[in-house]
Design a protein around this motif. Sequence first.
Motif, PDB file in Angstrom:
ATOM      1  N   GLU A 193      65.620 -29.468  59.528  1.00 39.06           N
ATOM      2  CA  GLU A 193      64.993 -31.074  58.907  1.00 39.06           C
ATOM      3  C   GLU A 193      65.912 -31.474  57.817  1.00 39.06           C
ATOM      4  OE1 GLU A 193      62.973 -34.127  58.044  1.00 39.06           O
ATOM      5  OE2 GLU A 193      62.363 -32.696  59.687  1.00 39.06           O
ATOM      6  N   THR A 194      66.708 -30.636  56.984  1.00 36.26           N
ATOM      7  CA  THR A 194      67.823 -31.157  56.193  1.00 36.26           C
ATOM      8  C   THR A 194      68.887 -30.400  56.616  1.00 36.26           C
ATOM      9  OG1 THR A 194      67.061 -29.497  54.532  1.00 36.26           O
ATOM     10  CG2 THR A 194      66.197 -31.847  54.324  1.00 36.26           C
ATOM     11  N   PHE A 195      70.050 -31.033  56.501  1.00 39.41           N
ATOM     12  CA  PHE A 195      71.485 -30.235  56.997  1.00 39.41           C
ATOM     13  C   PHE A 195      72.580 -30.999  56.143  1.00 39.41           C
ATOM     14  CE2 PHE A 195      70.017 -33.280  59.870  1.00 39.41           C
ATOM     15  CZ  PHE A 195      70.982 -34.109  60.159  1.00 39.41           C
ATOM     16  N   SER A 196      73.719 -30.356  55.780  1.00 35.28           N
ATOM     17  CA  SER A 196      74.948 -30.980  55.297  1.00 35.28           C
ATOM     18  C   SER A 196      75.849 -30.994  56.618  1.00 35.28           C
ATOM     19  CB  SER A 196      75.727 -30.176  54.487  1.00 35.28           C
ATOM     20  OG  SER A 196      74.730 -30.156  53.240  1.00 35.28           O
ATOM     21  N   LEU A 204      78.213 -34.248  52.459  1.00 35.64           N
ATOM     22  CA  LEU A 204      79.102 -34.387  53.422  1.00 35.64           C
ATOM     23  C   LEU A 204      80.568 -33.915  52.981  1.00 35.64           C
ATOM     24  CD1 LEU A 204      78.743 -38.347  53.884  1.00 35.64           C
ATOM     25  CD2 LEU A 204      77.910 -36.378  55.260  1.00 35.64           C
ATOM     26  N   VAL A 205      80.982 -33.429  53.873  1.00 39.93           N
ATOM     27  CA  VAL A 205      82.391 -33.030  53.689  1.00 39.93           C
ATOM     28  C   VAL A 205      83.668 -33.440  54.803  1.00 39.93           C
ATOM     29  CG1 VAL A 205      84.151 -30.990  53.475  1.00 39.93           C
ATOM     30  CG2 VAL A 205      81.815 -30.573  52.521  1.00 39.93           C
ATOM     31  N   GLY A 206      84.360 -34.170  54.355  1.00 40.49           N
ATOM     32  CA  GLY A 206      85.637 -34.838  55.354  1.00 40.49           C
ATOM     33  C   GLY A 206      86.869 -33.888  55.103  1.00 40.49           C
ATOM     34  N   ILE A 207      87.313 -33.571  56.528  1.00 40.54           N
ATOM     35  CA  ILE A 207      88.642 -32.951  56.517  1.00 40.54           C
ATOM     36  C   ILE A 207      89.659 -34.008  56.840  1.00 40.54           C
ATOM     37  CG2 ILE A 207      89.976 -31.031  57.221  1.00 40.54           C
ATOM     38  CD1 ILE A 207      86.994 -29.653  57.951  1.00 40.54           C
ATOM     39  N   GLY A 221      77.866 -47.685  47.937  1.00 39.26           N
ATOM     40  CA  GLY A 221      76.815 -47.366  47.298  1.00 39.26           C
ATOM     41  C   GLY A 221      76.090 -46.149  47.536  1.00 39.26           C
ATOM     42  N   SER A 222      76.439 -45.508  48.386  1.00 36.35           N
ATOM     43  CA  SER A 222      75.473 -44.173  48.889  1.00 36.35           C
ATOM     44  C   SER A 222      75.655 -43.140  47.855  1.00 36.35           C
ATOM     45  CB  SER A 222      75.861 -43.580  50.300  1.00 36.35           C
ATOM     46  OG  SER A 222      75.543 -42.256  50.532  1.00 36.35           O
ATOM     47  N   ALA A 223      74.725 -42.506  47.438  1.00 35.19           N
ATOM     48  CA  ALA A 223      74.684 -41.370  46.186  1.00 35.19           C
ATOM     49  C   ALA A 223      74.802 -39.841  47.029  1.00 35.19           C
ATOM     50  CB  ALA A 223      73.453 -41.513  45.639  1.00 35.19           C
ATOM     51  N   THR A 224      74.849 -40.104  48.254  1.00 34.13           N
ATOM     52  CA  THR A 224      75.127 -38.618  49.013  1.00 34.13           C
ATOM     53  C   THR A 224      76.446 -37.950  48.359  1.00 34.13           C
ATOM     54  OG1 THR A 224      74.096 -39.453  50.888  1.00 34.13           O
ATOM     55  CG2 THR A 224      75.356 -37.173  51.320  1.00 34.13           C
ATOM     56  N   PRO A 225      76.450 -36.500  48.119  1.00 30.46           N
ATOM     57  CA  PRO A 225      77.451 -35.989  47.332  1.00 30.46           C
ATOM     58  C   PRO A 225      78.506 -35.849  48.540  1.00 30.46           C
ATOM     59  CG  PRO A 225      75.391 -34.848  46.630  1.00 30.46           C
ATOM     60  CD  PRO A 225      75.023 -35.834  47.696  1.00 30.46           C
ATOM     61  N   VAL A 226      79.944 -36.402  48.051  1.00 28.47           N
ATOM     62  CA  VAL A 226      80.923 -36.065  49.064  1.00 28.47           C
ATOM     63  C   VAL A 226      82.164 -35.501  48.706  1.00 28.47           C
ATOM     64  CG1 VAL A 226      82.517 -37.581  50.747  1.00 28.47           C
ATOM     65  CG2 VAL A 226      80.157 -38.334  50.213  1.00 28.47           C
ATOM     66  N   LEU A 227      82.548 -34.450  49.345  1.00 31.41           N
ATOM     67  CA  LEU A 227      84.050 -33.811  49.255  1.00 31.41           C
ATOM     68  C   LEU A 227      84.995 -34.349  50.388  1.00 31.41           C
ATOM     69  CD1 LEU A 227      85.879 -31.781  47.808  1.00 31.41           C
ATOM     70  CD2 LEU A 227      85.270 -30.090  49.372  1.00 31.41           C
ATOM     71  N   GLN A 250      85.514 -45.423  46.844  1.00 30.47           N
ATOM     72  CA  GLN A 250      85.253 -46.509  46.500  1.00 30.47           C
ATOM     73  C   GLN A 250      83.873 -46.741  46.592  1.00 30.47           C
ATOM     74  OE1 GLN A 250      87.282 -49.006  44.536  1.00 30.47           O
ATOM     75  NE2 GLN A 250      88.828 -47.402  44.468  1.00 30.47           N
ATOM     76  N   TRP A 251      83.333 -46.088  48.088  1.00 26.47           N
ATOM     77  CA  TRP A 251      82.249 -46.478  48.741  1.00 26.47           C
ATOM     78  C   TRP A 251      81.144 -45.471  48.200  1.00 26.47           C
ATOM     79  CZ3 TRP A 251      85.199 -47.020  53.677  1.00 26.47           C
ATOM     80  CH2 TRP A 251      85.917 -48.026  53.569  1.00 26.47           C
ATOM     81  N   TYR A 252      81.316 -44.437  47.975  1.00 24.25           N
ATOM     82  CA  TYR A 252      80.225 -43.279  47.519  1.00 24.25           C
ATOM     83  C   TYR A 252      80.133 -43.049  45.905  1.00 24.25           C
ATOM     84  CZ  TYR A 252      79.732 -42.296  52.388  1.00 24.25           C
ATOM     85  OH  TYR A 252      79.429 -42.108  53.908  1.00 24.25           O
ATOM     86  N   THR A 253      79.315 -43.106  45.422  1.00 22.02           N
ATOM     87  CA  THR A 253      79.123 -42.952  43.781  1.00 22.02           C
ATOM     88  C   THR A 253      79.287 -41.360  43.514  1.00 22.02           C
ATOM     89  OG1 THR A 253      76.721 -42.585  44.153  1.00 22.02           O
ATOM     90  CG2 THR A 253      77.399 -44.817  43.837  1.00 22.02           C
TER      91      THR A 253
END
Length: 254
Positions: free
Chosen positions: A82-85, A110-113, A192-198, A219-222
């Motif tokens: 139901e939920t996932f990273s 989210l993790v971006g490589i 403006g997305s609040a999803t945590p991102v690395l 710039q786009w993720y808080t």
Amino acid sequence: MAPVVLPHDVTGSGQHHVIVLHGWFGDRTSFKNIQPYLDGDAFSYAFPDYRGYGEARDLTGEYSLAEISGDVIALADKLGWETFSLVGHSMGGTAMQRVMLDAPGRVSKLVGISPVPASGVPFDDQSWALFSGSAEEPANRRAIIDLTTGNRLPGVWLDQMVAGSLGNSTVTAYRAYLDAWAKTDFHTEVSGSATPVLVIAGEHDPALSADVMRGTWLQWYTDAELLTFADAGHYAMDETPLALVSAIERFLAA
């Protein structure tokens, strides 16, 4: 086309579910060098192949980010997650953002490589000729891999990467996905997305550098964090696998 459950592997049995999305040159086996070191007690990882790649090589489609997103969500549903990273390399980095938007409330982190931003990537004429021509010309693929790893890695490895790319994808899918990741701009949707991102950038990757990440993702993720790997270019999975696993799992577990 209707979403399908993509061919995939699942590693681990942990409570934190993670779907890992590959880049333009690789299928799901591009993560083989990190898989032995993943914490299967804390995490469950799913590694799918996109249409036209790997075990989905004969699965046709429109080869768009929206299609990848629909297929990834279908996979999550099939797995009962139901939920996932999401972890995404290069093209997978922009695809995972489409998943986040299309599955509101379901994506934890989210993790971006070396991830492609949601704005796509600008090209001058010469660079576009190199990249678009790589669909038919293996030498172009080799030049791209060499360029994006800082012209510093062994020729044998470059040759293996090219051979893998030629073998794991159809020319039609490969060429179509170039337009998908380079020319699809939906950054206003993620802004403006609040999803945590690395975001992980390789110091030797001139195309998707730390500066590019600062001007886009940050710039786009808080709630975005940037790590720069001093010993990596565009392929941290191959260049610095242990450091990559540590960074991913530290972030996901926090």
